[in-house]
Design a protein around this motif. Structure first.
Motif, PDB file in Angstrom:
ATOM      1  N   THR A 186       0.868  -1.297  -0.019  1.00 50.84           N
ATOM      2  CA  THR A 186       0.157   0.058  -0.031  1.00 50.84           C
ATOM      3  C   THR A 186       0.786   1.243   0.021  1.00 50.84           C
ATOM      4  O   THR A 186       0.849   2.147  -1.035  1.00 50.84           O
ATOM      5  CB  THR A 186      -0.838  -0.251   1.268  1.00 50.84           C
ATOM      6  N   PRO A 205      -6.742  -2.677  -0.589  1.00 47.00           N
ATOM      7  CA  PRO A 205      -8.018  -2.146  -1.182  1.00 47.00           C
ATOM      8  C   PRO A 205      -8.013  -0.420  -1.217  1.00 47.00           C
ATOM      9  O   PRO A 205      -8.643   0.089  -2.092  1.00 47.00           O
ATOM     10  CB  PRO A 205      -9.272  -2.227   0.147  1.00 47.00           C
ATOM     11  N   GLY A 247      -6.131   1.436  -6.130  1.00 53.93           N
ATOM     12  CA  GLY A 247      -7.045   0.817  -7.360  1.00 53.93           C
ATOM     13  C   GLY A 247      -6.099   1.344  -8.633  1.00 53.93           C
ATOM     14  O   GLY A 247      -5.114   1.684  -8.637  1.00 53.93           O
ATOM     15  N   GLY A 300      -3.161  -0.424  -8.639  1.00 56.12           N
ATOM     16  CA  GLY A 300      -3.635  -1.629  -8.090  1.00 56.12           C
ATOM     17  C   GLY A 300      -3.413  -2.822  -8.908  1.00 56.12           C
ATOM     18  O   GLY A 300      -2.944  -3.724  -8.470  1.00 56.12           O
ATOM     19  N   GLU A 326     -11.768  -2.661  -4.401  1.00 54.03           N
ATOM     20  CA  GLU A 326     -11.161  -1.526  -4.216  1.00 54.03           C
ATOM     21  C   GLU A 326     -12.213  -0.331  -3.684  1.00 54.03           C
ATOM     22  O   GLU A 326     -13.459  -0.632  -3.723  1.00 54.03           O
ATOM     23  CB  GLU A 326     -10.849  -0.774  -5.532  1.00 54.03           C
TER      24      GLU A 326
END
Length: 131
Positions: A10, A56, A59, A63, A94
């Motif tokens: 992330t 999540p 994106g 992503g 997402e």
């Protein structure tokens, strides 16, 4: 442990805080470093199912790039016979985190937990059906 979920990427995929410049994301370096981490876990827990998690909060193209990196890690583990149990990948849906500084609110965290818990319950049943 029967199952070890790994959630990395992330922050690596984020554009940073926009105050200090961030080096561009290096897929090859990310995969190599991730592989080193997986090897460390596999050495200590050879019979553990590892699950690589997407993010999540990452994106679009970022992503997709993260997912491709995780797939590369999984493939390298297969090719190099790094783990006894093939890695699984869990893909979060997402979401747009609406909490402070782009972090998820409690309700958003609860939704992420529901998604992951459901998947991990299935994995756990495959790994240790008599547990």
């Amino acid at each position: 442990p029967d199952v070890v979920p790994i959630a990395l990427g992330t922050n690596d995929m984020s554009p940073g805080d926009r105050t200090r410049p961030r080096d561009p994301f290096d897929s090859a370096r990310f995969v190599t470093t991730y592989m080193d981490f997986v090897k460390t876990i596999a050495a200590g827990y050879p019979n553990t199912q590892m699950v690589l998690l997407t993010s999540p909060m990452v994106g679009g193209e970022r992503g997709s790039r993260l997912l491709r990196c995780l797939q590369a890690v999984r493939q390298q583990c297969v090719n190099g016979k790094v783990t006894r149990i093939p890695l699984k990948i869990f893909e979060f849906r997402e979401m747009k985190a609406t909490g402070c500084t782009g972090h998820p609110l409690i309700s958003e965290q609860e939704e992420m937990a529901r998604q992951l818990t459901s998947f991990l319950e299935m994995v756990k049943a495959e790994v240790a059906p008599d547990f």
